[in-house]
Design an enzyme around this catalytic site. Structure first.
Site, PDB file in Angstrom:
ATOM      1  N   LYS A   1       0.806  -1.212   0.000  1.00  0.00           N
ATOM      2  CA  LYS A   1       0.000   0.000   0.000  1.00  0.00           C
ATOM      3  C   LYS A   1       0.845   1.270   0.000  1.00  0.00           C
ATOM      4  O   LYS A   1       0.333   2.359  -0.313  1.00  0.00           O
ATOM      5  CB  LYS A   1      -0.941   0.008   1.221  1.00  0.00           C
ATOM      6  N   GLU A   2       2.100   1.155   0.389  1.00  0.00           N
ATOM      7  CA  GLU A   2       3.012   2.300   0.430  1.00  0.00           C
ATOM      8  C   GLU A   2       4.203   1.987  -0.479  1.00  0.00           C
ATOM      9  O   GLU A   2       5.110   1.257  -0.067  1.00  0.00           O
ATOM     10  CB  GLU A   2       3.469   2.566   1.864  1.00  0.00           C
TER      11      GLU A   2
ATOM     12  N   ASP B   1       7.031  -1.682   9.943  1.00  0.00           N
ATOM     13  CA  ASP B   1       6.132  -2.477  10.772  1.00  0.00           C
ATOM     14  C   ASP B   1       5.716  -3.778  10.099  1.00  0.00           C
ATOM     15  O   ASP B   1       5.040  -4.597  10.713  1.00  0.00           O
ATOM     16  CB  ASP B   1       4.890  -1.660  11.133  1.00  0.00           C
TER      17      ASP B   1
ATOM     18  N   LYS C   1       0.357   2.477  15.050  1.00  0.00           N
ATOM     19  CA  LYS C   1       1.436   3.443  14.829  1.00  0.00           C
ATOM     20  C   LYS C   1       2.049   3.919  16.142  1.00  0.00           C
ATOM     21  O   LYS C   1       3.268   4.136  16.225  1.00  0.00           O
ATOM     22  CB  LYS C   1       0.898   4.641  14.034  1.00  0.00           C
TER      23      LYS C   1
ATOM     24  N   ASP D   1       5.437  10.644   8.092  1.00  0.00           N
ATOM     25  CA  ASP D   1       4.875   9.489   7.404  1.00  0.00           C
ATOM     26  C   ASP D   1       5.760   9.178   6.204  1.00  0.00           C
ATOM     27  O   ASP D   1       6.453  10.054   5.675  1.00  0.00           O
ATOM     28  CB  ASP D   1       3.443   9.773   6.947  1.00  0.00           C
TER      29      ASP D   1
ATOM     30  N   ASP E   1      -1.939  10.656  17.627  1.00  0.00           N
ATOM     31  CA  ASP E   1      -1.398  12.012  17.565  1.00  0.00           C
ATOM     32  C   ASP E   1      -2.269  12.983  18.359  1.00  0.00           C
ATOM     33  O   ASP E   1      -1.776  13.722  19.214  1.00  0.00           O
ATOM     34  CB  ASP E   1      -1.262  12.464  16.112  1.00  0.00           C
TER      35      ASP E   1
END
Length: 754
Positions: free
Chosen positions: A116-117, A146, A277, A301, A468
């Site tokens: 996905k990234e 991760d 995260k 990110d 966050d």
């Protein structure tokens, strides 16, 4: 820094934004009066209906509309904290101390799924921060993987090898944008002066970059890497590797030092909570504490590359200010994006937050911690209060058992707390990962946080999937402040999901995390105000964000009951000739004008205003609505709030549709069903109600509901078009369209003939 007359020169300035502040306060008074009249009118109508002792469509509709008004009024009151004192800041990096006096900086880059990234985008982010305009020996980069994917580990090694040539090139020629992919895209940069030496070096680096990309692509396509990722994504041991070579000052780099680069993959096991995260960030916080232990940390990110190499120096203008620094926890930069289409049809820019609300928070105690692009003080994350405040805890080794109870059983980490308990900016960190890796790997193990305060009082907190927001809230409650740095040139640029379904799921995750906090003991209206350091206005702003998903309730009410009453010729609002109608008109126009003022002040236009209104409605009936149900089910232990990773990949067809401004409903789930159903209900009610209004000459009595239906219809056009007209991939999936038509038909039939 001082001038020639020995006067102190500030490294930053702050000014209240005028006349915006004055207009906001005047509009508050006007809107308050009109909204109070609207509430009184609907309350009196509801009491009259109850007094008649009769349950009817009108009385039930009045009850829900009145409750919707109460919710809207409550949310409006909370939102006024953002508009009370908006400010803007300027920085003067040239007034910073000399480079040898600047503090070290740890940089955390987070990635979790190479599917996905895209790996090449992650590596571009790494390379962009390696070349920051800051002393390289003071930069320490940590990549959190991760997924424990071999492809990411091998790619980061290739990135470091290329970086040994890229970093010197950028610093030697003072390159403005230091993300290789952007730099070599001629359509996005202005070519530097065509000096012969520069052109030759650029061509040489371009060849090396192309070779680097081919290697990464080959790694991604390799069967072994893919199979390894599938095996390790949910279960793998901790792994830490120092990518930095022993000899950094080789002949290839000349006099340039390359920042250190550390790969970290924490331990994960199926069935064991890993806290998403926030858990990964806490592992980096511990590992970096015993490796480099820099006093400041930049969190990014994986898709947020550095667009302005001077961003660190801009942040240090706040952190090194002698008056502000003792109480300053973090400096937040806005999230800005490079792949948003011309009209931003999905409102992915998040303009309302980063160009309006955060400016207002900056005039109070500072903006919310926003997931990425922030420079945070390490000691603030260790559960402490600002310097000079009462009950501030000082770390020392005399009470080692107490430190281990809070921070875990690592002697090395507890020692790092003492070594950095004071702000010694001159101290140079020379400790890197040594042969005793077991002591460092322990910090990334699952068991390390057991019976400690990690995630509860220490580090990034685990009380919500929006770690966050939750962590920033607690920092403000402890007495820390934050600042917002919004430079004209974007400091960091990322990409946004360009698929409508991905956008809805991303918003659902955010809303679920926020609503979790609202219904917990940490609710800002109770927990925040009870803390001496947290101002009432700041708590109101945090509460508005936490209760943001409840907008789904008034949207549902105003999307159903006025329309169905309109269909039956029943009036819920005053006649157009009545003095009461003026109050309704003022509330509606005041809200629209304030929103339009903020949009225009942000440099956007009427199209942006329309798109934001539309997406506010759609998001309220999809992401926010399902987030509320998700959290309520969690409270009764039926479901859990999940962290759904946003997909950053897209094919050419999706990109083309997005750039053409076409809503892409491909792959949309049943989460869109409430929005599509209510759009069709509104369309049917508008047609039937207009007939009633004309037939019985009730224009004066039903005009308000007619206007409301027209307004909602205008906002619903992409949904209606996707259900009825489109024949290409912009069409709503057939099953979803069928259910929308069936449900809307049943609702209309029930209210017409029931």
């Amino acid at each position: 820094m001082r001038d020639n007359n020995n006067n102190y020169l500030p490294m930053h300035t702050c000014r209240v934004i005028e006349p915006t502040t004055t207009i906001n306060r005047l509009q508050f008074l006007l809107h308050l009066c009109a909204a109070s009249v609207v509430l009184y009118y609907h309350a009196s109508c509801l009491l009259s209906a109850i007094h008649l002792d009769r349950i009817s469509v009108a009385s039930v509709s009045l009850a829900f509309v009145f409750l919707a008004d109460v919710v809207l009024f409550f949310m409006w009151v909370l939102s006024q904290g953002f508009r009370y004192r908006p400010v803007s800041r300027s920085v003067f990096p040239e007034r910073l101390p000399d480079d040898d006096m600047l503090p070290d900086l740890d940089i955390f880059i987070m990635t979790a799924n190479p599917d996905k990234e895209p790996t090449i985008e992650v590596m571009n982010t790494v390379l962009s921060v390696m070349a920051l305009d800051y002393p390289s020996e003071k930069l320490h980069i940590y990549l959190s993987d991760d997924a424990g994917a071999d492809v990411t580990l091998h790619a980061v090694k290739e990135a470091y090898s290329f970086g040994r040539f890229w970093v010197p090139f950028c610093k030697r020629f003072a390159i403005g944008v230091r993300c290789p992919e952007v730099f070599f895209d001629d359509s996005k940069i202005n070519q530097q002066e065509s000096e012969k030496e520069f052109v030759q070096e650029r061509q040489k680096i371009k060849v090396m970059y192309d070779a680097f990309k081919k290697k990464v692509k080959k790694l991604k396509e390799g069967k072994d890497s893919t199979r390894g990722f599938e095996k390790t994504r949910h279960e793998h041991p901790s792994k830490i590797e120092n990518i930095r070579e022993v000899e950094t000052n080789s002949t290839d780099t000349g006099d340039f030092i390359i920042p250190s680069l550390v790969y970290v993959s924490r331990e994960k096991r199926k069935g064991v909570p890993h806290h998403f995260k926030a858990g990964a960030l806490n592992v980096l916080l511990r590992v970096s504490g015993v490796v480099s232990n820099s006093p400041y940390i930049l969190v990014l990110d994986c898709d947020m590359y550095s667009n302005d190499p001077s961003s660190v120096r801009q942040a240090m203008c706040f952190h090194l200010d002698s008056k502000l620094s003792p109480s300053l926890a973090f400096v937040q930069f806005p999230q800005e994006f490079y792949n948003i289409n011309k009209d931003d049809i999905y409102c992915a820019e998040l303009r309302i937050f980063f160009k309006t609300l955060w400016l207002g928070l900056d005039g109070l105690r500072g903006p919310v911690l926003s997931g990425t692009n922030f420079f945070v003080k390490r000691c603030a994350l260790y559960g402490n209060k600002p310097s000079g405040t009462s009950n501030r805890e000082e770390f020392n080794l005399e009470d080692i058992s107490r430190l281990k109870h809070k921070f875990g059983n690592s002697n090395e980490f507890c020692l790092s707390l003492v070594e950095k308990s004071s702000y010694d900016f001159d101290e140079k960190i020379t400790t890197y990962i040594n042969p005793q890796k077991d002591k460092v790997l322990m910090l990334a193990s699952l068991e390390y946080e057991s019976d400690t305060r990690w995630g509860d009082q220490i580090g990034f907190l685990y009380g919500s999937v929006v770690e966050d927001y939750f962590t920033g809230f607690h920092l403000h409650c402890r007495g820390w402040v934050s600042t917002y740095c919004f430079p004209s040139k974007p400091a960091f640029l990322g990409n946004v999901p360009i698929n409508f379904n991905d956008t809805l799921f991303q918003n659902k995750r955010w809303n679920a995390g926020l609503f979790e906090v609202a219904l917990s003991r940490h609710c800002p209206l109770i927990f925040g105000i009870s803390k001496n350091f947290n101002s009432v206005l700041q708590s109101m702003c945090y509460a508005w964000l936490a209760f943001w998903p409840v907008f789904s309730f008034p949207l549902l009410c105003y999307g159903i009951f006025p329309q169905l009453c309109f269909l039956n010729g029943i009036s819920l609002f005053p006649e157009i000739t009545s003095p009461w109608f003026g109050a309704f008109a003022v509330v509606f126009l005041s809200s629209c004008i304030q929103h339009l003022r903020e949009v225009v002040r942000s440099g956007r236009n009427f199209t942006t205003w329309c798109n934001e209104q539309r997406f506010w409605m759609i998001n309220g009936l999809t992401g926010q609505l399902f987030a509320v149900f998700n959290v309520l089910l969690k409270l009764i232990s039926i479901s859990a709030v999940n962290f759904d990773l946003t997909n950053k990949t897209a094919d050419k067809a999706q990109i083309e549709r997005y750039e053409n401004g076409v809503f892409d409903f491909e792959g949309c789930s049943l989460m869109l069903l409430p929005a599509t159903t209510l759009s069709l209900v509104n369309l049917g009610a508008l047609i039937g109600g207009a007939w009633q209004m004309i037939k019985f000459k009730a224009i004066n009595r039903l005009f308000a509901q007619f206007g409301l239906s027209c307004f909602i219809l205008a906002l619903s056009l992409p949904l209606i078009e996707g259900i009825i007209f489109r024949q290409d991939t912009g069409r709503v999936p057939p099953r979803l369209a069928m259910w929308s038509i069936v449900l809307s038909g049943l609702i209309l039939f029930m209210f017409m003939f029931g």
